[in-house]
Enzyme design. Structure first.
Site, PDB file in Angstrom:
ATOM      1  N   GLY A  33       1.073  -1.344   0.040  1.00 30.98           N
ATOM      2  CA  GLY A  33      -0.004  -0.014  -0.112  1.00 30.98           C
ATOM      3  C   GLY A  33       0.735   1.449  -0.090  1.00 30.98           C
ATOM      4  CB  SER A  34      -0.006   4.788  -0.500  1.00 30.81           C
ATOM      5  OG  SER A  34      -1.002   5.122   0.378  1.00 30.81           O
ATOM      6  N   GLY A 101      -5.923  -3.173  -0.760  1.00 27.82           N
ATOM      7  CA  GLY A 101      -4.776  -3.303  -1.956  1.00 27.82           C
ATOM      8  C   GLY A 101      -4.935  -5.005  -2.248  1.00 27.82           C
ATOM      9  CD  GLU A 107      -1.738  -6.620   3.252  1.00 25.67           C
ATOM     10  OE1 GLU A 107      -1.248  -5.738   2.479  1.00 25.67           O
ATOM     11  OE2 GLU A 107      -2.748  -6.671   3.625  1.00 25.67           O
ATOM     12  CE  LYS A 125      -5.923   4.697   5.477  1.00 28.54           C
ATOM     13  NZ  LYS A 125      -4.779   3.830   5.125  1.00 28.54           N
TER      14      LYS A 125
END
Ligand code: 5RP
Length: 224
Positions: A33-34, A101, A107, A125
């Site tokens: 992810g970013s 994602g 993960e 978040k």
């Protein structure tokens, strides 16, 4: 501070957290992810202080390699001291919703192997109750309709994530409006559905440390 600056701040806070523990032969678990990308870029600055990484997605593996950081198959690694990854939602117990994602299964595998799971996230978040973000469920393609019907029975509104194939060759159903008052129970219930590979709740194995980027700096939170 912009959201991007807060993401950079948590990436550097994670680096500061692991720095004193790094060893030349250490292998790190790296998320997707970013926010995780920001961490990978920061990690590149100290790539000579550790051996390499296990990545939770092909895209993160590619980014690591681009920085000259060796990427290992998890099967060749006996120990991961740290796993660093972002999240889509977190509560005060560091139960997470991940999978925005579509990398949730890998993960989860890397998180469960790691001794310490460090979650890095922007303050947007943080939630009181998980579930406003749709819960990703990775499903074997032929079980898509069956699993969808079972997710409806659990009270959610599943939507097929069109055009997405996971790194494992599967599809994603996004379970909207799932009632997640008890995250461990919901995680277990979805795991029981035949055809489900994994779901994006990280409650059975929550994060150990949350580094939360806020306008007043990075907050360090452990499980309440
Ligand atoms: C990918 C994930 C990511 O960690 C999650 O979607 C957060 O992404 P970002 O850091 O871009 O907000 O679970 O499957």
């Amino acid at each position: 501070m912009t959201q991007n600056e807060r993401k950079q701040a948590v990436a550097h806070a994670a680096l500061d957290h692991i720095l004193p523990h790094l060893e030349n032969d250490m292998i790190l678990g790296i998320g997707t992810g970013s926010t995780a990308n920001g961490f990978i870029d920061a990690l590149a600055e100290i790539k000579n202080r550790f051996d390499g990484a296990v990545a939770s997605s092909e895209s993160s593996a590619e980014r690591l390699r681009t920085h000259g950081i060796p990427v290992y198959d998890l099967n060749t690694v006996s120990e991961l001291r740290f796993y660093i990854d972002g999240t889509d939602e977190t509560n005060e117990h560091l139960h997470l919703i991940k999978g925005g994602g579509a990398a949730l299964t890998r993960e989860k595998i890397v998180a469960v192997v790691a001794k310490e799971f460090i979650c890095i996230a922007d303050e947007n978040k943080w939630v009181d109750v998980l579930g406003a973000f749709p819960l990703a469920v990775e499903v074997i393609p032929m079980a898509r309709s069956y699993v969808g019907r079972e997710l409806v029975k659990l009270g959610s509104d599943p939507i097929y994530r069109e055009g997405v194939v996971t790194d494992n060759g599967n599809i994603i159903l996004d379970a909207w409006n799932m009632n997640i008052i008890n995250p461990i129970e919901v995680e277990q219930a979805i795991n029981q559905i035949t055809g489900v590979v994994a779901n994006g709740l990280f409650a059975i194995r929550p994060a150990d440390l949350l580094l939360l980027g806020t306008s007043s700096g990075v907050k360090s939170l452990t499980i309440q």
